[in-house]
Design an enzyme around this catalytic site. Structure first.
Site, PDB file in Angstrom:
ATOM      1  N   CYS A   2       1.345  -1.294  -0.228  1.00  0.00           N
ATOM      2  CA  CYS A   2      -0.013  -0.037  -0.022  1.00  0.00           C
ATOM      3  C   CYS A   2       0.954   0.966   0.344  1.00  0.00           C
ATOM      4  O   CYS A   2       1.913   1.223  -0.036  1.00  0.00           O
ATOM      5  CB  CYS A   2      -0.770  -0.010   1.601  1.00  0.00           C
ATOM      6  SG  CYS A   2      -2.011  -1.462   1.343  1.00  0.00           S
ATOM      7  N   ARG A  27       3.499   0.460  -7.267  1.00  0.00           N
ATOM      8  CA  ARG A  27       3.732  -0.846  -6.247  1.00  0.00           C
ATOM      9  C   ARG A  27       2.189  -1.744  -6.443  1.00  0.00           C
ATOM     10  O   ARG A  27       2.316  -2.412  -5.757  1.00  0.00           O
ATOM     11  CB  ARG A  27       3.296   0.439  -4.811  1.00  0.00           C
ATOM     12  CG  ARG A  27       4.719   1.146  -4.767  1.00  0.00           C
ATOM     13  CD  ARG A  27       4.422   2.171  -3.540  1.00  0.00           C
ATOM     14  NE  ARG A  27       4.230   1.341  -1.966  1.00  0.00           N
ATOM     15  CZ  ARG A  27       5.227   1.798  -1.848  1.00  0.00           C
ATOM     16  NH1 ARG A  27       6.220   2.025  -1.445  1.00  0.00           N
ATOM     17  NH2 ARG A  27       5.630   0.754   0.009  1.00  0.00           N
ATOM     18  N   TRP A  79      -3.495  -2.091  -1.691  1.00  0.00           N
ATOM     19  CA  TRP A  79      -3.726  -2.979  -1.723  1.00  0.00           C
ATOM     20  C   TRP A  79      -3.662  -4.355  -0.689  1.00  0.00           C
ATOM     21  O   TRP A  79      -3.312  -4.867   0.441  1.00  0.00           O
ATOM     22  CB  TRP A  79      -2.210  -3.604  -2.125  1.00  0.00           C
ATOM     23  CG  TRP A  79      -1.526  -5.086  -3.379  1.00  0.00           C
ATOM     24  CD1 TRP A  79      -1.585  -4.456  -4.299  1.00  0.00           C
ATOM     25  CD2 TRP A  79      -1.424  -6.009  -3.102  1.00  0.00           C
ATOM     26  NE1 TRP A  79      -1.345  -5.678  -5.423  1.00  0.00           N
ATOM     27  CE2 TRP A  79      -0.454  -6.772  -4.125  1.00  0.00           C
ATOM     28  CE3 TRP A  79      -0.585  -6.632  -2.086  1.00  0.00           C
ATOM     29  CZ2 TRP A  79      -0.653  -7.487  -4.403  1.00  0.00           C
ATOM     30  CZ3 TRP A  79      -0.192  -7.883  -2.433  1.00  0.00           C
ATOM     31  CH2 TRP A  79      -0.296  -8.355  -3.222  1.00  0.00           C
ATOM     32  N   ASN A 105       0.018   1.565   6.635  1.00  0.00           N
ATOM     33  CA  ASN A 105       0.225   0.439   5.903  1.00  0.00           C
ATOM     34  C   ASN A 105       0.822  -0.626   7.046  1.00  0.00           C
ATOM     35  O   ASN A 105       0.929  -0.081   8.146  1.00  0.00           O
ATOM     36  CB  ASN A 105       1.528   0.916   5.150  1.00  0.00           C
ATOM     37  CG  ASN A 105       1.392   1.422   4.011  1.00  0.00           C
ATOM     38  OD1 ASN A 105       0.180   1.912   3.806  1.00  0.00           O
ATOM     39  ND2 ASN A 105       2.330   1.915   3.246  1.00  0.00           N
ATOM     40  N   GLY A 106       0.615  -1.795   6.897  1.00  0.00           N
ATOM     41  CA  GLY A 106       1.424  -3.079   7.973  1.00  0.00           C
ATOM     42  C   GLY A 106      -0.035  -3.748   7.951  1.00  0.00           C
ATOM     43  O   GLY A 106      -1.303  -4.151   7.586  1.00  0.00           O
ATOM     44  N   GLU A 491      14.092 -23.802 -10.887  1.00  0.00           N
ATOM     45  CA  GLU A 491      13.802 -22.186 -11.067  1.00  0.00           C
ATOM     46  C   GLU A 491      15.096 -22.024 -11.472  1.00  0.00           C
ATOM     47  O   GLU A 491      15.228 -20.891 -11.728  1.00  0.00           O
ATOM     48  CB  GLU A 491      13.653 -22.352  -9.431  1.00  0.00           C
ATOM     49  CG  GLU A 491      13.213 -20.723  -9.129  1.00  0.00           C
ATOM     50  CD  GLU A 491      12.144 -19.745  -9.909  1.00  0.00           C
ATOM     51  OE1 GLU A 491      10.634 -20.636 -10.910  1.00  0.00           O
ATOM     52  OE2 GLU A 491      12.326 -18.852  -9.936  1.00  0.00           O
ATOM     53  N   LYS A 495      14.820 -19.109 -13.964  1.00  0.00           N
ATOM     54  CA  LYS A 495      15.012 -17.597 -14.220  1.00  0.00           C
ATOM     55  C   LYS A 495      16.168 -16.828 -15.066  1.00  0.00           C
ATOM     56  O   LYS A 495      16.625 -16.157 -15.422  1.00  0.00           O
ATOM     57  CB  LYS A 495      15.951 -17.578 -12.973  1.00  0.00           C
ATOM     58  CG  LYS A 495      14.976 -16.840 -11.479  1.00  0.00           C
ATOM     59  CD  LYS A 495      14.040 -16.156 -11.528  1.00  0.00           C
ATOM     60  CE  LYS A 495      12.824 -16.439 -12.207  1.00  0.00           C
ATOM     61  NZ  LYS A 495      11.253 -16.757 -11.644  1.00  0.00           N
ATOM     62  N   GLU A 498      14.797 -17.051 -18.729  1.00  0.00           N
ATOM     63  CA  GLU A 498      13.402 -15.938 -18.807  1.00  0.00           C
ATOM     64  C   GLU A 498      13.940 -14.643 -18.546  1.00  0.00           C
ATOM     65  O   GLU A 498      13.573 -13.591 -19.842  1.00  0.00           O
ATOM     66  CB  GLU A 498      12.518 -16.207 -17.544  1.00  0.00           C
ATOM     67  CG  GLU A 498      11.895 -16.675 -17.020  1.00  0.00           C
ATOM     68  CD  GLU A 498      10.450 -16.879 -16.634  1.00  0.00           C
ATOM     69  OE1 GLU A 498       9.856 -16.053 -15.827  1.00  0.00           O
ATOM     70  OE2 GLU A 498      11.535 -16.496 -14.835  1.00  0.00           O
ATOM     71  N   HIS A 514      21.325 -39.684 -17.796  1.00  0.00           N
ATOM     72  CA  HIS A 514      20.760 -40.278 -18.665  1.00  0.00           C
ATOM     73  C   HIS A 514      20.975 -39.408 -19.627  1.00  0.00           C
ATOM     74  O   HIS A 514      19.032 -39.453 -20.512  1.00  0.00           O
ATOM     75  CB  HIS A 514      19.677 -40.881 -17.442  1.00  0.00           C
ATOM     76  CG  HIS A 514      19.272 -42.022 -16.613  1.00  0.00           C
ATOM     77  ND1 HIS A 514      20.311 -42.718 -16.603  1.00  0.00           N
ATOM     78  CD2 HIS A 514      19.412 -41.441 -15.421  1.00  0.00           C
ATOM     79  CE1 HIS A 514      19.865 -43.584 -15.848  1.00  0.00           C
ATOM     80  NE2 HIS A 514      19.667 -42.834 -14.914  1.00  0.00           N
ATOM     81  N   LYS A 613       3.384 -10.842 -17.087  1.00  0.00           N
ATOM     82  CA  LYS A 613       4.024 -11.013 -15.707  1.00  0.00           C
ATOM     83  C   LYS A 613       2.471 -12.146 -15.352  1.00  0.00           C
ATOM     84  O   LYS A 613       2.534 -12.978 -14.367  1.00  0.00           O
ATOM     85  CB  LYS A 613       2.866  -9.766 -14.798  1.00  0.00           C
ATOM     86  CG  LYS A 613       3.364  -9.459 -13.005  1.00  0.00           C
ATOM     87  CD  LYS A 613       5.179 -10.027 -12.954  1.00  0.00           C
ATOM     88  CE  LYS A 613       5.232 -10.684 -11.772  1.00  0.00           C
ATOM     89  NZ  LYS A 613       6.254 -11.130 -11.198  1.00  0.00           N
TER      90      LYS A 613
HETATM   91  C1  G6P Z   1       3.799 -15.965 -16.187  1.00  0.00           C
HETATM   92  C2  G6P Z   1       5.016 -15.366 -15.202  1.00  0.00           C
HETATM   93  C3  G6P Z   1       6.077 -16.254 -14.388  1.00  0.00           C
HETATM   94  C4  G6P Z   1       4.498 -16.837 -13.562  1.00  0.00           C
HETATM   95  C5  G6P Z   1       3.765 -17.274 -14.072  1.00  0.00           C
HETATM   96  C6  G6P Z   1       2.304 -18.279 -13.560  1.00  0.00           C
HETATM   97  O1  G6P Z   1       4.553 -16.893 -16.373  1.00  0.00           O
HETATM   98  O2  G6P Z   1       5.867 -15.041 -15.917  1.00  0.00           O
HETATM   99  O3  G6P Z   1       6.535 -15.255 -13.571  1.00  0.00           O
HETATM  100  O4  G6P Z   1       5.477 -17.400 -12.434  1.00  0.00           O
HETATM  101  O5  G6P Z   1       3.291 -16.952 -15.136  1.00  0.00           O
HETATM  102  O6  G6P Z   1       2.200 -17.289 -12.239  1.00  0.00           O
HETATM  103  P1  G6P Z   1       1.684 -16.855 -11.277  1.00  0.00           P
HETATM  104  O7  G6P Z   1       0.288 -15.955 -11.196  1.00  0.00           O
HETATM  105  O8  G6P Z   1       0.062 -17.971 -10.902  1.00  0.00           O
HETATM  106  O9  G6P Z   1       2.192 -17.567 -10.173  1.00  0.00           O
END
Ligand code: G6P
Length: 618
Positions: A2, A27, A79, A105-106, A491, A495, A498, A514, A613
């Site tokens: 927020c 934000r 938020w 906020n908090g 992961e 990363k 991506e 394998h 996103k």
């Molecule tokens: C998109 C984003 C990823 C995310 C995935 C799942 O592909 O680019 O960063 O992990 O969606 O998103 P969610 O909001 O469901 O965690």
């Protein structure tokens, strides 16, 4: 999270505050509001809207035409954390007599107890927020004889547990604004002629003044046209000088970090604390997950769990499987959200389906939740965005409380998902009586120690940057891990691809022989997660196989493992923790590694090509 803006001075405060709120839009928020006194007006005006700021600005523009000119104004972008996004839950909140308005906020941890006590005294609550308890508490202090607004706020805060950045105004003292902080940032811009702008973030202040006073925890400030006074909860007066801010607008939003992604990686310790807050009592060995109350009975007899998620959240699910199976001995399958509906499924009433989603909007995960319900299963969401589609669809849920994630590649949300899954695993293990008291306490002790250990990991940033520079021209990467850290390797690879567009694959180390081993040569580096845990020796065998083929190695090891130097000089060390929690610490260097490589290659780190996103199409 927020955003807060407050103003007192001779300009039109409504303009200053709305402009400040615009600066905080980055934000993320779901609703907004302001409270103010018009010139010569005795009564508080409060205007709140759901959705974008435009709606609020539209109403305020009309007010302005009719002469509204706030000299003491507070504003907020919310938020949601407690209660869905709605006009009622939006800030500012006001007391029963409509004399006090407050933005916050908090999280007020003891809001339930405060609410109950204040309701017994006749206070009427309108929203489902934790914040409202605080405004009624201040109101109570005034009715019980507080002599000033600052005194009422100070006394109220003595009864509050949790975190806050607050700004308060009252029609009894129309020329005064009181602000306070504990845990949530709050700074006060000092303008000319006793003009002040208060905000949760420098970006709302910097266009008005560069002189700011930073409030520290448990400090209050009282502002009026006569000047300001800073004091603490015990009413000791404090003297602080204003500092000069040198950041540009955009830099302020990133709080000095060059990218949102880096800022979000560095938020890991706070994110963990926020996820744990009010839920874990480590000494007592207890995990409380209020969001699961409605399905608690059912959890006693479910036969299996299916986790459905996409992308990074899916990898969190894979770690969740290990955690739940280890702690609660319930069999867990992990399925991609996009596959859940189409795979022949045995999911029925005897299953619990957990959907994990940062955004709460991913179409594939949402459809998985709907399908699970059609098949008669109970659904639980692990979601970061309160009131999002998935949060509303599921029977029960646990919010991550990670705050909005702005960089497209998910980092801090992943950390909060792991911590939430760890709490859920203990919760289920307690329900099922599969966890001894001793084991549970030991695990929770490690869980609450994670923020401190994260800080240690983050201190390795420059070491990681150096290694990243060395390898930034590589075309391919292999990431290896085992058991809890096999998904961490996945992961790490995700990363890197991506944001740097380098081809990277994650593998359970035992599978390397394998197939992937055929790729290894001196140009194909391997990142090996080789922590001193139950699979250490197994990982070392895989590393030997890579070395035998001249593959360069980057080792992610347990601090103090000096023996590892014989395999490579590229070493990143993380502190020892419970094996099941090690992914939380291990993923941070991998996030930083991907980040630095992407920077060295000149990639657009926060907005990588072709990615979104929130993916709301199937
Ligand atoms: C998109 C984003 C990823 C995310 C995935 C799942 O592909 O680019 O960063 O992990 O969606 O998103 P969610 O909001 O469901 O965690």
């Amino acid at each position: 999270m927020c955003g807060i803006v407050g103003y007192i001075g001779n300009k039109n405060g409504i303009d200053v505050v709305t402009r400040g709120l615009e600066r905080l839009e980055y934000r993320g928020y779901d609703s907004a509001g302001v409270a103010f006194f018009g010139v010569g007006q005795k009564r508080l005006q409060v205007i709140k809207t759901v959705g974008r700021l435009d709606a609020l600005k539209h109403i305020l523009a009309k007010q302005k035409k009719s002469g509204a000119f706030g000299t003491a104004v507070i504003g907020h972008t919310r938020w949601a954390t407690h209660g869905v996004p709605s006009k009622m839950n939006a800030h500012p909140h006001i007391g029963c007599k409509k004399e006090i308005a407050l933005v916050h906020n908090g999280i007020i941890e003891n809001s339930d107890a405060l609410r109950e006590a204040l309701s017994r005294e006749g206070h009427v609550f309108r929203s489902s927020t934790d914040t409202e308890a605080l405004v009624h508490l201040i109101e109570r202090m005034i009715s019980f004889g507080a002599l000033s607004l600052e005194d009422a706020v100070r006394q109220a805060l003595r009864h509050v547990r949790g975190t806050f950045g607050i700004v308060v105004i009252s029609s009894r003292w129309p020329n005064r604004v009181v602000a306070a902080r504990r845990g949530s940032p709050l700074l006060v811009g000092v303008g000319k002629k006793n003009e002040y702008i208060i905000a949760s973030d420098a970006s709302a202040i910097s266009e008005h003044t560069k002189r700011v006073i930073y409030l520290d925890d448990n400090e209050l400030i009282s502002l009026s046209s006569e000047g300001h006074r800073i004091f603490d909860i015990a009413n000791n007066t404090l003297f602080k000088n204003a500092s000069l801010i040198t950041w540009s607008q955009e830099e302020s939003q990133k709080e000095g970090f060059p990218h949102f992604m880096l800022k979000e990686i560095f938020a890991a310790p706070d994110v963990i604390e926020n996820a744990l807050r009010g839920r874990v009592l480590a000494k007592e060995g207890v995990v409380k997950l209020g969001g699961l109350e409605s399905v608690q009975k059912k959890l006693e007899w479910i036969k299996r769990i299916v986790i459905a998620a996409c992308g990074t959240s899916y990898y969190a699910g894979l770690i969740g499987k290990y955690l739940i199976e280890e702690m609660a001995k319930i069999p867990v399958d992990v399925v991609y959200g996009s596959e859940f509906r189409y795979a022949p499924s045995t999911v029925d009433r005897s299953a619990l389906v957990i959907v994990i989603s940062q955004s709460g909007e991913t179409a594939d995960t949402l459809e998985a939740a709907r399908e699970a319900k059609r098949r008669g299963a109970k659904t639980v969401g692990i979601v970061n965005v309160v009131g999002s589609s998935i949060a509303r669809e599921v029977h029960a849920g646990i919010y991550n409380h990670a705050g909005p994630e702005i960089a497209v590649a998910s980092t801090k949300a992943f950390i909060s998902q792991l911590v939430t899954l760890a709490m859920l695993a203990v919760f289920l293990g307690t329900e099922r009586k599969t966890l001894s008291d001793e084991k549970r306490k030991e695990f929770l002790k490690e869980l609450v120690a994670l923020p401190r250990k994260c800080r240690f990991v983050l201190k390795q940033d420059q070491v990681i940057k150096k290694i990243a520079k060395k390898f930034s021209a590589a075309q391919n990467f292999l990431f290896l891990g085992r058991k809890f850290n096999w998904p961490t390797a996945l992961e790490g690879a995700l990363k890197l691809k991506e944001i740097s567009y380098i081809h990277a694959e994650g593998y359970p180390a035992g599978e390397m022989k394998h197939g992937p081993i055929a790729l290894i040569d001196q140009h194909f580096p391997t990142v090996a997660i080789a922590l001193q845990d139950s699979v250490y020796e197994k990982i070392i065998s895989a590393i030997q196989e890579v070395r035998a083929r001249k593959g360069p190695i980057i080792g992610l090891v347990t601090a103090g493992d000096s023996a590892f130097q014989k395999y490579t000089k590229h070493i990143i060390a993380i502190p020892q923790t419970h094996e099941a929690l090690s992914p939380v610490l291990a993923v941070i260097p991998l996030q930083l590694f991907a980040y630095h490589i992407a920077c060295f290659r000149g990639a657009d780190v926060d907005k990588p090509r072709n990615l979104a996103k929130s993916v709301t199409v199937e």
